[in-house]
Design an enzyme around this catalytic site. Structure first.
Site, PDB file in Angstrom:
ATOM      1  N   LYS A 117       0.859  -1.178   0.000  1.00 28.62           N
ATOM      2  CA  LYS A 117       0.000   0.000   0.000  1.00 28.62           C
ATOM      3  C   LYS A 117       0.895   1.228   0.000  1.00 28.62           C
ATOM      4  O   LYS A 117       2.032   1.166   0.450  1.00 28.62           O
ATOM      5  CB  LYS A 117      -0.884   0.024   1.254  1.00 28.62           C
TER       6      LYS A 117
HETATM    7  P1  NAD Z   1     -12.704   7.687  -3.601  1.00 21.52           P
HETATM    8  O1  NAD Z   1     -11.701   8.710  -3.190  1.00 21.52           O
HETATM    9  O2  NAD Z   1     -13.068   7.536  -5.027  1.00 21.52           O
HETATM   10  O3  NAD Z   1     -14.066   7.935  -2.775  1.00 21.52           O
HETATM   11  C1  NAD Z   1     -14.102   8.055  -1.391  1.00 21.52           C
HETATM   12  C2  NAD Z   1     -15.504   8.484  -1.013  1.00 21.52           C
HETATM   13  O4  NAD Z   1     -15.625   8.515   0.418  1.00 21.52           O
HETATM   14  C3  NAD Z   1     -15.842   9.904  -1.472  1.00 21.52           C
HETATM   15  O5  NAD Z   1     -17.198   9.959  -1.833  1.00 21.52           O
HETATM   16  C4  NAD Z   1     -15.588  10.754  -0.212  1.00 21.52           C
HETATM   17  O6  NAD Z   1     -16.308  11.966  -0.219  1.00 21.52           O
HETATM   18  C5  NAD Z   1     -16.120   9.791   0.823  1.00 21.52           C
HETATM   19  N1  NAD Z   1     -15.643  10.047   2.191  1.00 21.52           N
HETATM   20  C6  NAD Z   1     -14.383  10.322   2.598  1.00 21.52           C
HETATM   21  N2  NAD Z   1     -14.380  10.479   3.926  1.00 21.52           N
HETATM   22  C7  NAD Z   1     -15.656  10.286   4.363  1.00 21.52           C
HETATM   23  C8  NAD Z   1     -16.282  10.301   5.617  1.00 21.52           C
HETATM   24  N3  NAD Z   1     -15.598  10.538   6.728  1.00 21.52           N
HETATM   25  N4  NAD Z   1     -17.625  10.040   5.671  1.00 21.52           N
HETATM   26  C9  NAD Z   1     -18.337   9.766   4.556  1.00 21.52           C
HETATM   27  N5  NAD Z   1     -17.786   9.730   3.328  1.00 21.52           N
HETATM   28  C10 NAD Z   1     -16.461   9.986   3.245  1.00 21.52           C
HETATM   29  O7  NAD Z   1     -12.175   6.303  -2.969  1.00 21.52           O
HETATM   30  P2  NAD Z   1     -12.560   4.822  -3.427  1.00 21.52           P
HETATM   31  O8  NAD Z   1     -11.557   4.369  -4.409  1.00 21.52           O
HETATM   32  O9  NAD Z   1     -14.009   4.757  -3.715  1.00 21.52           O
HETATM   33  O10 NAD Z   1     -12.234   4.025  -2.058  1.00 21.52           O
HETATM   34  C11 NAD Z   1     -13.176   3.969  -0.999  1.00 21.52           C
HETATM   35  C12 NAD Z   1     -12.764   2.867  -0.045  1.00 21.52           C
HETATM   36  O11 NAD Z   1     -12.719   1.619  -0.759  1.00 21.52           O
HETATM   37  C13 NAD Z   1     -11.397   3.014   0.595  1.00 21.52           C
HETATM   38  O12 NAD Z   1     -11.431   2.493   1.908  1.00 21.52           O
HETATM   39  C14 NAD Z   1     -10.504   2.154  -0.281  1.00 21.52           C
HETATM   40  O13 NAD Z   1      -9.355   1.699   0.414  1.00 21.52           O
HETATM   41  C15 NAD Z   1     -11.449   1.013  -0.600  1.00 21.52           C
HETATM   42  N6  NAD Z   1     -11.119   0.265  -1.820  1.00 21.52           N
HETATM   43  C16 NAD Z   1     -11.027   0.885  -3.019  1.00 21.52           C
HETATM   44  C17 NAD Z   1     -10.740   0.128  -4.158  1.00 21.52           C
HETATM   45  C18 NAD Z   1     -10.710   0.737  -5.532  1.00 21.52           C
HETATM   46  O14 NAD Z   1     -10.580  -0.018  -6.504  1.00 21.52           O
HETATM   47  N7  NAD Z   1     -10.845   2.048  -5.685  1.00 21.52           N
HETATM   48  C19 NAD Z   1     -10.511  -1.256  -4.045  1.00 21.52           C
HETATM   49  C20 NAD Z   1     -10.618  -1.853  -2.790  1.00 21.52           C
HETATM   50  C21 NAD Z   1     -10.922  -1.081  -1.689  1.00 21.52           C
END
Ligand code: NAD
Length: 427
Positions: A117
């Protein structure tokens, strides 16, 4: 069991998320009576790079110093793999915890990677496009000796996207003197990115809903879905849910939370968020307190934002029948305990959000082979892997009388332990 050396290593990474990750691993290690040397070895990541570097800002020609991290938890299984996040609270402990989680996730899905990561401690929402580009290029240079298609392959995570991956790939390629698409996944398709990577995590997660619903004896159509986070994962999970006939009744993001009992038109909400930067103010819904979103009456709750949001305090008030973890590490051990007692069915992050790394794996394979698959092939292979993993883990959970997280981790940790034992210790 004496784990003094491991405990000393762990202290380097001291943080709530890391403590959770290690406690979770310790619990599984005890359950499977894991070899003590391997237990100790896997508690600390193999390699952690901490860098600080300058970023020139637009305003007043200012130069800010920022911190960046790349942690590779395990190099036994093949190259390491894991996302890069840009967020204001990123720290070494959080990145190390997420790297460990990636190790288990890859082993559970049987991908030939160890976990990694990365992250930069910065608020990406206040950066201009050129500031973000400069930041990405300099961060890439700082970690360039530690990444590569055979070594460590980054991907997007919170606060990063296809464009950031394109800059990373371009910086790396320029440095090594030839185009190297396989150094990173989640790129735009024009650069060798896989079709369907963008949607993979959210859609992969929702592809499990029919099996989850059938296990719980509830219908998919008409199920009420509540979504925390409306970024890459949340948006595509919401789309997948509404295409299956579910009602997405509440959504939150960093700007606030909105609620509509009759269910959102997810395409319309997505357009609004693209134009306005967040869900707050969406006209076809009522605003609500984001703190109350998790405890709304619903069938399916999808935390898809940050870690550590479902705790021992709010878990007793959660009324969902199933929690599908889109985010990494959203549920604390204390909350898991409450869910076990209350019969809330949790599909853990290491299974539910594995669609992202699975299609990233497809992208890496396609880049190395210079041979690209059709969307239908990718979606079919993704669904097959997600559903096979889910049903295997569910069977293990039923057989062993555990929850799904424990069953999944038993599978992942055992696979890694087998590989480590087979390779032995050098020299
Ligand atoms: P992103 O940056 O595209 O979106 C994050 C979202 O969360 C946004 O809508 C943001 O406004 C919201 N957010 C942030 N802090 C917040 C809070 N305190 N309360 C409510 N909403 C909040 O990120 P993503 O890629 O969608 O990732 C989201 C989660 O999924 C993370 O934990 C990431 O590690 C996990 N994840 C992502 C992927 C991927 O392929 N992108 C894969 C596996 C896991």
């Amino acid at each position: 069991m004496d784990l003094d050396v491991g405990a000393a290593g762990v202290s380097e990474f001291e943080s709530p998320l890391y403590n959770e990750a290690v406690a979770q691993f310790d619990r599984v290690a005890e359950l499977i009576d894991l070899d003590q040397n391997i237990h100790e070895r896997l508690r600390s990541p193999q390699r952690s790079v901490v860098v600080s570097f300058p970023v020139r800002k637009e305003e007043d020609d200012r130069v800010d110093t920022v911190f960046g991290y790349r942690v590779q938890h395990l190099q036994t299984m093949g190259p390491t793999k894991g996302g890069i996040r840009y967020a204001p609270d990123v720290n070494l402990g959080e990145v190390a915890a997420l790297a460990m989680l990636m190790t288990w996730k890859c082993a559970i899905v049987e991908l030939p990677f160890g976990g990694a990561k990365g992250g930069v401690r910065i608020d990406p929402t206040v950066l201009s496009r050129s500031e973000k580009q400069r930041l990405t290029r300099r961060y890439t240079m700082e970690i360039i000796n530690f990444i590569g298609p055979d070594q460590d392959i980054p991907a997007p995570d919170m606060g990063t996207d296809e464009q950031v991956m394109a800059w990373l790939m371009d910086t790396y390629s320029t440095h090594v003197g030839h185009t190297e698409p396989a150094v990173v996944t989640g790129k735009p398709p024009s650069l060798g990115g896989s079709i369907a990577r963008r949607e993979a995590t959210g859609r992969g997660l929702m592809s499990l809903l029919p099996a989850v619903a059938s296990h719980l004896g509830m219908p998919v159509t008409g199920s009420r879905v509540v979504m925390q986070g409306f970024g890459n994962v949340g948006k595509y999970a919401a789309l997948g849910a509404s295409e299956m006939g579910c009602n997405v009744i509440a959504v939150s993001d960093i700007t606030g939370a909105v609620h509509n009992d009759s269910g959102f038109d997810v395409d319309d909400l997505t357009r609004f968020v693209t134009e306005n930067g967040g869900v707050s103010g969406y006209p076809a819904a009522d605003e609500m307190d984001p703190n109350e979103l998790l405890t709304l009456d619903c069938e399916v709750l999808v935390p898809a934002a940050v870690g550590g949001v479902i705790t021992g305090e709010n878990a007793p008030h959660i009324r969902a029948r199933a929690v599908l973890e889109g985010a990494n590490g959203p549920t604390t051990a204390a909350a898991d305990e409450v869910f076990r007692e209350n019969g809330v069915f949790v599909v853990p992050d290491v299974v539910a959000n594995a669609g992202g790394v699975t299609v990233s794996y497809f992208e890496w394979v396609q880049d190395l082979a210079n041979y690209f698959w059709s969307e239908a092939e990718i979606v079919a292979r993704l669904r097959e892997i997600m559903n096979r993993t889910f049903s295997e883990v569910l069977d293990m959970a039923i057989t062993n009388g555990t929850d799904l997280r424990t069953a999944a981790l038993i599978k992942g940790v055992s696979r890694v332990a087998d590989a480590k034992l087979a390779r032995g210790v050098y020299p």
